[in-house]
Design an enzyme around this catalytic site. Structure first.
Site, PDB file in Angstrom:
ATOM      1  N   GLU A  33       0.817  -1.214   0.000  1.00 33.46           N
ATOM      2  CA  GLU A  33       0.000   0.000   0.000  1.00 33.46           C
ATOM      3  C   GLU A  33       0.851   1.264   0.000  1.00 33.46           C
ATOM      4  O   GLU A  33       0.563   2.220  -0.718  1.00 33.46           O
ATOM      5  CB  GLU A  33      -0.955  -0.006   1.195  1.00 33.46           C
ATOM      6  N   TYR A 116      -6.843   6.236   4.465  1.00 32.50           N
ATOM      7  CA  TYR A 116      -6.932   5.246   3.392  1.00 32.50           C
ATOM      8  C   TYR A 116      -6.088   4.009   3.693  1.00 32.50           C
ATOM      9  O   TYR A 116      -6.565   2.872   3.596  1.00 32.50           O
ATOM     10  CB  TYR A 116      -6.493   5.833   2.046  1.00 32.50           C
ATOM     11  N   ASP A 134      -9.631   5.860  -2.217  1.00 37.60           N
ATOM     12  CA  ASP A 134      -8.480   6.352  -2.970  1.00 37.60           C
ATOM     13  C   ASP A 134      -9.003   7.007  -4.236  1.00 37.60           C
ATOM     14  O   ASP A 134     -10.217   7.149  -4.425  1.00 37.60           O
ATOM     15  CB  ASP A 134      -7.484   5.232  -3.265  1.00 37.60           C
TER      16      ASP A 134
END
Length: 351
Positions: A33, A116, A134
Site C-alpha cells: 500500500e 486510506y 483512494d
C-alpha cells in the site's frame, strides 16, 4: 443486481493476480500500500518484490539503515514515504513486539499511515468494516452517483466517506474494497473509461447525463513552484565530488552534486552565475554544459543543468556537506532520480 454485487462480480472475472492479494499478512499489505501510493502498479511491482525480498519481516525492515531504505526506494519519488516506513517499522518492533497491527484504530496512530492506508490494511488483513477511499474509488462513486462535490475538499471527503461506508455494509470488506479499487483502475479509468461494456452503465449518472469527462470534480491546485538547479560535476580519476542534501527541502539526506540554485535560467544571468561559480571553484574554473533536463515533482517543476568542471579548485568553506567519493561508492548511496539518470548518461557517454 445491486451496485456492490455488480462490482464484486466484475472483480471475480477481471482482477489482476497481484502478490499482496494472496496474503492476510498486514506487514506485506502495508508494504504494497505504501509503495503503491501515487505510483502505478506496473512501476511499483518491482519495488514491492525488492523490499519484500530484502526485508521479509517488519523486524528486518526496522533493522535496516535509512541509507539502505532510500537506496532501495530510489526512483519512486516521495522519499518521505520511505523514511516514514522505517520509522513505522521501528515503532512496530518496539511497541508491538514485531507483530504488525491489523486494527484500524491502532494502524492510524502509526507514522505515515492515514485513513486510506489504515482502512486498506485493516480490511484486507482482518475484514474490518472500513471503506477505502483512494482516487479510483472517488472516481467510481462520483460518476455512478453523479456527485459534483469536489473530492479534494473537506465537504467532499466527508460526503464520499459517508457514502463509501454505507456501501460496504453487508459486504465482505476485503473483497469489496479490492473490487471497487480495481474497478476504478481498470474499468472506470480517468481517461477513456470502458463505458460501452461497463456492467454499471445503465445506472451510472455520469454515463446517462454525459458527465463522464466532468466527474469527479477537483478544486484546482496552486501553481507549481519553478526552480532552477545548476549542478557541477567535478571528477578526479575515479572519484567524484558529491553533496548530501539537508533537511527542510526535497530529497533530504540523499546525495547529489554541488549546485547553485538560481531564480531564472543560468544563461539569462550568465555573468552573475559565473562569478558565483568562481567563488566556489576558483577564478580559473572553466564550465562545460553537459545536459539540460526538466524534472517534474508534484508541487515543483525543476529545470536541471549539469556542468563539467575543468581547471578548478574546491573552496570547501563556500559549499557545505560535500566530499570526494569513488564512483563505486556513489552508486551505493541513495540519489534523486534525476541524478541517477544523469550518472547513467555520464557513464554511457564516458564523459
Amino acid at each position: 443486481m445491486s451496485f456492490q454485487h455488480e462490482i464484486v462480480n466484475w472483480y471475480a472475472i477481471n482482477k489482476r493476480n497481484l502478490p499482496w492479494r494472496n496474503t492476510k499478512d498486514p506487514y506485506v499489505i502495508w508494504l504494497s500500500e505504501v509503495i503503491l501510493q501515487q505510483t502505478r502498479v506496473e512501476q511499483g511491482l518491482p519495488y514491492f518484490h525488492a523490499f519484500h525480498e530484502a526485508y521479509p519481516t517488519v523486524e528486518d525492515f526496522a533493522n535496516a539503515s535509512e541509507t539502505e531504505i532510500l537506496k532501495l526506494w530510489q526512483g519512486l519519488g516521495y522519499y518521505s514515504r520511505g523514511r516514514n516506513m522505517l520509522f513505522t517499522a521501528k515503532q512496530v518492533l518496539e511497541l508491538y513486539n514485531g507483530i504488525f497491527p491489523s486494527n484500524y484504530s491502532v494502524l492510524i496512530l502509526l507514522k505515515g499511515i492515514g485513513d486510506y492506508t489504515a482502512a486498506a490494511i485493516s480490511s484486507f488483513s482482518s475484514d474490518e468494516k472500513k471503506a477505502v477511499l483512494d482516487g479510483n474509488v472517488f472516481r467510481v462513486l462520483a460518476r455512478y452517483f453523479g456527485i459534483s462535490t469536489p473530492i479534494n475538499t473537506t465537504n467532499g471527503k466527508k460526503e464520499f466517506g459517508n457514502l463509501a461506508q454505507q456501501l460496504i455494509e453487508g459486504q465482505l470488506p476485503s473483497l469489496y474494497n479490492q473490487a471497487i479499487m480495481e474497478f476504478g483502475a481498470l474499468q472506470c479509468k480517468p481517461k477513456s473509461p470502458s463505458c460501452p461494456n461497463c456492467p454499471l452503465q445503465s445506472g451510472c449518472v455520469a454515463n446517462n447525463r454525459e458527465l463522464v469527462n466532468v466527474l469527479p470534480v477537483k478544486v484546482k491546485k496552486l501553481v507549481k513552484r519553478i526552480r532552477y538547479f545548476n549542478y557541477f560535476v567535478a571528477t578526479q580519476q575515479d572519484n567524484i565530488l558529491i553533496h548530501q542534501r539537508t533537511e527542510g527541502d526535497i530529497w533530504q539526506q540523499m546525495f547529489d552534486f554541488p549546485l547553485i540554485e538560481t531564480t531564472t535560467p543560468y544563461d539569462e544571468l550568465w555573468s552573475t552565475f559565473l562569478d558565483e561559480a568562481k567563488l566556489i571553484f576558483g577564478e580559473k574554473v572553466k564550465l562545460t554544459h553537459l545536459l539540460h533536463k526538466k524534472h517534474l515533482l508534484t508541487h515543483q517543476t525543476i529545470y536541471v543543468d549539469f556542468f563539467a568542471l575543468d581547471n578548478y579548485i574546491v573552496n570547501f568553506s563556500k559549499v557545505a556537506a560535500v566530499k570526494w567519493v569513488s564512483f563505486h561508492d556513489f552508486e551505493q548511496l541513495p540519489q534523486p532520480k534525476v541524478i541517477a539518470n544523469f550518472m547513467d548518461f555520464y557513464q554511457t557517454n564516458q564523459l
